[in-house]
Design a protein around this motif. Structure first.
Motif, PDB file in Angstrom:
ATOM      1  N   SER A  22       5.622   4.998   5.118  1.00  9.83           N
ATOM      2  CA  SER A  22       4.639   6.077   5.109  1.00  9.83           C
ATOM      3  C   SER A  22       5.182   7.271   4.336  1.00  9.83           C
ATOM      4  CB  SER A  22       4.298   6.502   6.537  1.00  9.83           C
ATOM      5  OG  SER A  22       5.434   7.002   7.192  1.00  9.83           O
ATOM      6  N   GLU A  78       6.119  -0.580   7.778  1.00 12.26           N
ATOM      7  CA  GLU A  78       5.208   0.233   6.977  1.00 12.26           C
ATOM      8  C   GLU A  78       5.947   1.449   6.456  1.00 12.26           C
ATOM      9  OE1 GLU A  78       1.725   1.555   8.971  1.00 12.26           O
ATOM     10  OE2 GLU A  78       0.918   2.578   7.208  1.00 12.26           O
ATOM     11  N   SER A 125       6.889  -6.224  11.016  1.00 15.82           N
ATOM     12  CA  SER A 125       6.231  -5.435   9.974  1.00 15.82           C
ATOM     13  C   SER A 125       6.990  -4.145   9.760  1.00 15.82           C
ATOM     14  CB  SER A 125       4.783  -5.117  10.366  1.00 15.82           C
ATOM     15  OG  SER A 125       4.021  -6.288  10.548  1.00 15.82           O
ATOM     16  N   THR A 173       3.530  -2.238   2.950  1.00 13.40           N
ATOM     17  CA  THR A 173       4.153  -2.859   4.118  1.00 13.40           C
ATOM     18  C   THR A 173       4.941  -4.092   3.700  1.00 13.40           C
ATOM     19  OG1 THR A 173       2.404  -2.067   5.591  1.00 13.40           O
ATOM     20  CG2 THR A 173       3.703  -3.932   6.359  1.00 13.40           C
ATOM     21  N   LYS A 213      -0.966  -2.214   1.395  1.00 16.16           N
ATOM     22  CA  LYS A 213      -0.669  -1.608   2.695  1.00 16.16           C
ATOM     23  C   LYS A 213       0.697  -0.938   2.731  1.00 16.16           C
ATOM     24  CE  LYS A 213      -3.558  -4.861   5.311  1.00 16.16           C
ATOM     25  NZ  LYS A 213      -3.586  -5.854   6.409  1.00 16.16           N
TER      26      LYS A 213
END
Length: 123
Positions: A23, A21, A19, A76, A74
């Motif tokens: 941010s 992510e 994964s 992601t 998300k």
């Protein structure tokens, strides 16, 4: 900032899902990808996804075994890795570049944002 997770150790033939992510920033129209680097080898792009349209791109070495996908809600990106082989052992990096698209062959210099990496070991 890109934060990877999901690496680990697995036996040959097994699966892992990485994964990534993002941010603090949404890559709404650009390219997000996964690169890997094994000890003593050059960095290699393995999969990419165009964040706006969802088109995907793969290196021949992983085609049919790896799948890149994204969850916009998300922020992601995922890399599903199946039928893992010892040759897949490497540090895997999530990368991103806003604006433009994804291009083959993969070039590390096309991406300005890099994660810290997550180790994948296949035995």
């Amino acid at each position: 900032q890109l934060v990877e997770s999901g690496g680990g150790s697995v036996q040959a033939g097994g699966s892992l899902r990485l994964s990534c992510e993002a941010s603090g920033y949404t890559f709404s129209s650009g390219c997000m990808a996964w690169f890997r680097q094994a000890p003593g080898k050059e960095r290699e792009g393995v999969a990419a996804i165009y964040t706006r349209g969802g088109s995907t791109y793969y290196a021949d070495s992983v085609k049919g075994r790896f799948t890149i996908s994204k969850d916009n809600a998300k922020n992601t990106v995922y890399l599903q890795m199946n039928s893992l082989e010892p040759e897949d052992t490497a540090m895997y990096y999530c990368v991103a570049e806003e604006g433009g698209g994804c291009y083959l062959p993969f070039r590390a210099s096309d991406f300005s944002v890099w994660g810290q990496g997550t180790q994948v070991t296949v035995s």
